[in-house]
Design an enzyme around this catalytic site. Structure first.
Site, PDB file in Angstrom:
ATOM      1  N   ASP A 295       0.845  -1.197   0.000  1.00 21.86           N
ATOM      2  CA  ASP A 295       0.000   0.000   0.000  1.00 21.86           C
ATOM      3  C   ASP A 295       0.879   1.246   0.000  1.00 21.86           C
ATOM      4  O   ASP A 295       1.698   1.445   0.901  1.00 21.86           O
ATOM      5  CB  ASP A 295      -0.911  -0.008   1.225  1.00 21.86           C
ATOM      6  CG  ASP A 295      -2.112   0.904   1.066  1.00 21.86           C
ATOM      7  OD1 ASP A 295      -1.934   2.056   0.637  1.00 21.86           O
ATOM      8  OD2 ASP A 295      -3.232   0.449   1.357  1.00 21.86           O
TER       9      ASP A 295
ATOM     10  N   SER B  49      -6.990   4.378  -1.431  1.00 20.21           N
ATOM     11  CA  SER B  49      -6.840   2.921  -1.430  1.00 20.21           C
ATOM     12  C   SER B  49      -8.129   2.206  -1.796  1.00 20.21           C
ATOM     13  O   SER B  49      -8.082   1.095  -2.344  1.00 20.21           O
ATOM     14  CB  SER B  49      -6.371   2.436  -0.054  1.00 20.21           C
ATOM     15  OG  SER B  49      -5.062   2.878   0.223  1.00 20.21           O
TER      16      SER B  49
ATOM     17  N   ASP C  45     -10.245  -2.785   6.394  1.00 18.31           N
ATOM     18  CA  ASP C  45      -9.701  -1.585   5.782  1.00 18.31           C
ATOM     19  C   ASP C  45      -9.907  -1.642   4.261  1.00 18.31           C
ATOM     20  O   ASP C  45     -10.188  -2.701   3.691  1.00 18.31           O
ATOM     21  CB  ASP C  45      -8.218  -1.452   6.125  1.00 18.31           C
ATOM     22  CG  ASP C  45      -7.700  -0.038   5.974  1.00 18.31           C
ATOM     23  OD1 ASP C  45      -8.499   0.911   6.075  1.00 18.31           O
ATOM     24  OD2 ASP C  45      -6.492   0.129   5.742  1.00 18.31           O
TER      25      ASP C  45
ATOM     26  N   THR D 119      -8.187  -1.618   1.369  1.00 16.75           N
ATOM     27  CA  THR D 119      -7.548  -2.502   0.390  1.00 16.75           C
ATOM     28  C   THR D 119      -7.994  -3.944   0.530  1.00 16.75           C
ATOM     29  O   THR D 119      -8.475  -4.544  -0.444  1.00 16.75           O
ATOM     30  CB  THR D 119      -6.018  -2.375   0.473  1.00 16.75           C
ATOM     31  OG1 THR D 119      -5.651  -1.009   0.241  1.00 16.75           O
ATOM     32  CG2 THR D 119      -5.343  -3.254  -0.561  1.00 16.75           C
TER      33      THR D 119
ATOM     34  N   ARG E  83     -15.862   3.707   2.488  1.00 19.11           N
ATOM     35  CA  ARG E  83     -14.900   2.791   3.090  1.00 19.11           C
ATOM     36  C   ARG E  83     -14.933   2.755   4.615  1.00 19.11           C
ATOM     37  O   ARG E  83     -14.469   1.791   5.225  1.00 19.11           O
ATOM     38  CB  ARG E  83     -13.483   3.146   2.640  1.00 19.11           C
ATOM     39  CG  ARG E  83     -13.042   4.551   3.035  1.00 19.11           C
ATOM     40  CD  ARG E  83     -11.635   4.871   2.586  1.00 19.11           C
ATOM     41  NE  ARG E  83     -10.635   4.113   3.332  1.00 19.11           N
ATOM     42  CZ  ARG E  83      -9.334   4.203   3.107  1.00 19.11           C
ATOM     43  NH1 ARG E  83      -8.873   5.001   2.163  1.00 19.11           N
ATOM     44  NH2 ARG E  83      -8.496   3.490   3.840  1.00 19.11           N
TER      45      ARG E  83
ATOM     46  N   GLU F  49      -1.449  -7.932   1.650  1.00 16.65           N
ATOM     47  CA  GLU F  49      -1.162  -6.495   1.699  1.00 16.65           C
ATOM     48  C   GLU F  49      -0.210  -6.154   2.840  1.00 16.65           C
ATOM     49  O   GLU F  49      -0.457  -6.516   3.993  1.00 16.65           O
ATOM     50  CB  GLU F  49      -2.447  -5.687   1.893  1.00 16.65           C
ATOM     51  CG  GLU F  49      -2.197  -4.183   1.899  1.00 16.65           C
ATOM     52  CD  GLU F  49      -3.282  -3.376   2.599  1.00 16.65           C
ATOM     53  OE1 GLU F  49      -3.362  -2.166   2.314  1.00 16.65           O
ATOM     54  OE2 GLU F  49      -4.034  -3.943   3.419  1.00 16.65           O
TER      55      GLU F  49
ATOM     56  N   ASP G 109       2.022   2.696   3.511  1.00 19.96           N
ATOM     57  CA  ASP G 109       1.156   3.860   3.328  1.00 19.96           C
ATOM     58  C   ASP G 109       0.817   4.536   4.653  1.00 19.96           C
ATOM     59  O   ASP G 109       0.960   5.754   4.797  1.00 19.96           O
ATOM     60  CB  ASP G 109      -0.129   3.402   2.638  1.00 19.96           C
ATOM     61  CG  ASP G 109      -1.209   4.462   2.623  1.00 19.96           C
ATOM     62  OD1 ASP G 109      -1.127   5.372   1.782  1.00 19.96           O
ATOM     63  OD2 ASP G 109      -2.146   4.376   3.444  1.00 19.96           O
ATOM     64  N   LYS G 110       0.384   3.744   5.622  1.00 16.25           N
ATOM     65  CA  LYS G 110      -0.112   4.349   6.858  1.00 16.25           C
ATOM     66  C   LYS G 110       0.983   5.111   7.601  1.00 16.25           C
ATOM     67  O   LYS G 110       0.727   6.165   8.200  1.00 16.25           O
ATOM     68  CB  LYS G 110      -0.734   3.272   7.751  1.00 16.25           C
ATOM     69  CG  LYS G 110      -1.989   2.657   7.131  1.00 16.25           C
ATOM     70  CD  LYS G 110      -2.641   1.674   8.062  1.00 16.25           C
ATOM     71  CE  LYS G 110      -3.840   1.006   7.384  1.00 16.25           C
ATOM     72  NZ  LYS G 110      -4.876   1.970   6.948  1.00 16.25           N
TER      73      LYS G 110
ATOM     74  N   HIS H 162       1.514   8.443   5.870  1.00 14.44           N
ATOM     75  CA  HIS H 162       0.501   9.420   6.291  1.00 14.44           C
ATOM     76  C   HIS H 162       0.943  10.119   7.579  1.00 14.44           C
ATOM     77  O   HIS H 162       0.693  11.320   7.757  1.00 14.44           O
ATOM     78  CB  HIS H 162      -0.840   8.734   6.517  1.00 14.44           C
ATOM     79  CG  HIS H 162      -1.619   8.471   5.270  1.00 14.44           C
ATOM     80  ND1 HIS H 162      -1.973   9.464   4.386  1.00 14.44           N
ATOM     81  CD2 HIS H 162      -2.128   7.319   4.762  1.00 14.44           C
ATOM     82  CE1 HIS H 162      -2.672   8.948   3.383  1.00 14.44           C
ATOM     83  NE2 HIS H 162      -2.763   7.640   3.589  1.00 14.44           N
TER      84      HIS H 162
ATOM     85  N   ASP I  66      -1.097   0.003  -4.692  1.00 12.01           N
ATOM     86  CA  ASP I  66      -2.404   0.542  -5.059  1.00 12.01           C
ATOM     87  C   ASP I  66      -2.295   1.984  -5.550  1.00 12.01           C
ATOM     88  O   ASP I  66      -3.035   2.404  -6.434  1.00 12.01           O
ATOM     89  CB  ASP I  66      -3.393   0.425  -3.892  1.00 12.01           C
ATOM     90  CG  ASP I  66      -2.831   0.932  -2.573  1.00 12.01           C
ATOM     91  OD1 ASP I  66      -1.645   1.298  -2.521  1.00 12.01           O
ATOM     92  OD2 ASP I  66      -3.581   0.959  -1.579  1.00 12.01           O
ATOM     93  N   HIS I  67      -1.346   2.735  -4.996  1.00 13.03           N
ATOM     94  CA  HIS I  67      -1.163   4.135  -5.385  1.00 13.03           C
ATOM     95  C   HIS I  67       0.200   4.583  -4.873  1.00 13.03           C
ATOM     96  O   HIS I  67       0.872   3.868  -4.118  1.00 13.03           O
ATOM     97  CB  HIS I  67      -2.263   5.019  -4.786  1.00 13.03           C
ATOM     98  CG  HIS I  67      -2.391   4.869  -3.297  1.00 13.03           C
ATOM     99  ND1 HIS I  67      -1.483   5.418  -2.423  1.00 13.03           N
ATOM    100  CD2 HIS I  67      -3.291   4.201  -2.537  1.00 13.03           C
ATOM    101  CE1 HIS I  67      -1.813   5.104  -1.187  1.00 13.03           C
ATOM    102  NE2 HIS I  67      -2.910   4.354  -1.223  1.00 13.03           N
TER     103      HIS I  67
ATOM    104  N   HIS J 119      -1.874  11.152  -0.518  1.00 10.99           N
ATOM    105  CA  HIS J 119      -1.307  10.354  -1.599  1.00 10.99           C
ATOM    106  C   HIS J 119      -0.828  11.259  -2.734  1.00 10.99           C
ATOM    107  O   HIS J 119      -1.175  12.439  -2.799  1.00 10.99           O
ATOM    108  CB  HIS J 119      -2.358   9.391  -2.156  1.00 10.99           C
ATOM    109  CG  HIS J 119      -2.919   8.459  -1.141  1.00 10.99           C
ATOM    110  ND1 HIS J 119      -4.096   7.771  -1.317  1.00 10.99           N
ATOM    111  CD2 HIS J 119      -2.458   8.079   0.080  1.00 10.99           C
ATOM    112  CE1 HIS J 119      -4.336   7.010  -0.270  1.00 10.99           C
ATOM    113  NE2 HIS J 119      -3.361   7.190   0.602  1.00 10.99           N
TER     114      HIS J 119
END
Length: 465
Positions: free
Chosen positions: A39, A90, A142, A144, A155, A330, A335-336, A339, A377-378, A429
């Site tokens: 992610d 995501s 979550d 994803t 989501r 995943e 990602d997290k 952030h 994913d991104h 993102h």
């Protein structure tokens, strides 16, 4: 499986009556697809992790994959025939991977604007007799992981207590009343997973399985048990679970603890310009944050690793299975942690992904007709920027306008990682294409460049669906 998805799957069967599966025409051997998602794992994240874990001239296992391409991310407005939006989240990107359909941000396997449920690769594979599995270091509810087996318009509708109205810090941020079972919908994400036909679901998110299921006196976890899931909560219980049972592992209340952290849990900090620099940008000086090492996170020892969950999923899905399976894995906190502007956390999660990849490749070596794909994913906010600055020779203070960390690497260097997408409490993102890797089974299937929804087609076609 909800009625809308069942109808869509029936339509697919009618569209290709009697069509033989690729696995039946090419080989009687089982056929597997293992999709590994980092992610937020763009080239910046891979490079930062490689530099720290293996050195500037080293290689990750990812780097040995024989097939490599680039995947362009696609997103649209939340309306029918919506215009493009150039940075994704995501939920919609996982939906692209899981369904082959471009949708809007926040949606899980539902269409933009019209809010129609879209069959996922897991649901299509299950209908064809394949086993299926989901593994994540996030909550399994979550965006994803959930996009592969649940359908909601928003989501954050993760459990029955937060489907009609979702609040964050007292602020109303949405809801999915149309998705409630009492309104004819499939229910909250956790309840959909509990009622699903997925064979293995492993990750965090126990708190989303404690509320009562909608229309029931059972908790969502007990609903899962009644649906045939063996629910486990520790690494030891996971290792002792016999094959032949459906498996739901919930190893933390929410996202699972990360492997690494900055010294004393430090996040990135903003450079501190002197008073004179506030008078004029060419005056004064600037103080950068102190450098730091990445350290083990003590909380990580309380949960199974991504590799342990991957090994368990592979064992359960492959046991006495003459058909094959689809498994998605995943590493969520690349990602997290970005952030939260925590590069050490992201580095450790890339390492976890590389270890899970080792398990997947070892399985593929022993089981022909196993396609292993790795992608993101991104893209995310982290950037590797110069230290010292290329402009340091000029007699003016030069510094990043964002948040930075100076990471001391094991090979004796210092990396500067920058986050500068927003002044908000969390980074956002970014919109770059992301890498796509494959094992040798992907040769001839994975082109050098594709659009993200086309990955769904590669997986579906490989399984002959």
């Amino acid at each position: 499986m909800n009625k809308a998805v069942s109808a869509a799957l029936a339509a697919l069967a009618i569209a290709i009556p009697g069509a033989p599966l690729l696995a039946e025409t090419a080989s009687q051997e089982p056929r597997q697809v293992i999709l590994i998602i980092g992610d937020g794992m763009d080239e910046q994240q891979v490079t930062i992790a490689r530099n720290y874990l293996k050195g500037a001239q080293g290689e990750l296992l990812l780097d040995s994959m024989p097939v490599r391409g680039a995947s362009q991310i696609l997103t649209i407005e939340d309306r029918v025939n919506g215009k493009p939006i150039y940075v994704a989240d995501s939920a919609n990107t996982a939906t692209s991977l899981a369904t082959g359909v471009v949708t809007s941000r926040g949606r899980l396997a539902t269409t933009a604007g019209s809010d129609e449920d879209i069959p996922t690769i897991i649901e299509i594979a299950e209908a064809a007799g394949y086993r299926t599995g989901i593994v994540s270091t996030a909550s399994v509810t979550d965006a994803t992981p959930a996009s592969f087996a649940a359908h909601v318009s928003q989501r954050f509708c993760e459990n029955p207590d937060q489907i009609e109205r979702v609040e964050f810090s007292g602020i109303h941020i949405g809801g999915c009343p149309q998705d409630m079972q009492k309104n004819g919908g499939p229910g909250a994400i956790s309840q959909q997973l509990a009622e699903s036909d997925v064979d293995v679901i492993l990750g965090g998110g126990a708190k989303h399985f404690t509320p009562k299921a909608e229309g029931s006196q059972l908790s969502v976890a007990d609903l899962a048990r009644s649906n045939g899931f063996n629910v486990v909560e520790t690494a030891d219980a996971l290792s002792k679970t016999p094959t032949g049972e459906r498996l739901l592992g919930l190893f933390s209340e929410s996202t699972m603890p990360v492997r690494m952290q900055g010294e004393d849990g430090r996040a990135s900090e903003q450079p501190a310009p002197s008073l004179l620099n506030h008078v004029h940008q060419y005056l004064g000086d600037v103080t950068l944050p102190e450098s730091m090492e990445c350290q083990p996170n003590p909380e990580f020892a309380s949960v199974p690793t991504l590799k342990q969950m991957t090994d368990a999923a592979l064992t359960h899905l492959a046991a006495d299975n003459n058909k094959g399976f689809f498994l998605t894995i995943e590493s969520a906190s690349i990602d997290k942690q970005s952030h939260e502007r925590k590069p050490c956390g992201s580095i450790g999660e890339v390492e976890q992904l590389d270890e899970a990849l080792a398990s997947a490749l070892a399985f593929a070596e022993q089981h022909p007709y196993t396609l292993v794909l790795v992608t993101a994913d991104h893209s995310q906010a982290a950037q590797l920027i110069p230290h010292p600055s290329l402009f340091a020779a000029y007699p003016i203070p030069t510094y990043s306008p964002g948040y930075v960390s100076l990471i001391e690497t094991p090979e004796g260097g210092v990396m500067m990682v920058n986050y500068a997408t927003t002044n908000f409490m969390m980074e956002e993102h970014t919109g770059a294409a992301v890498p796509l890797y494959a094992n040798a089974e992907g040769q001839g299937l994975v082109p050098p460049y594709l659009r993200q929804p086309e990955i769904f087609d590669i997986m579906k076609n490989y399984l002959g669906l």
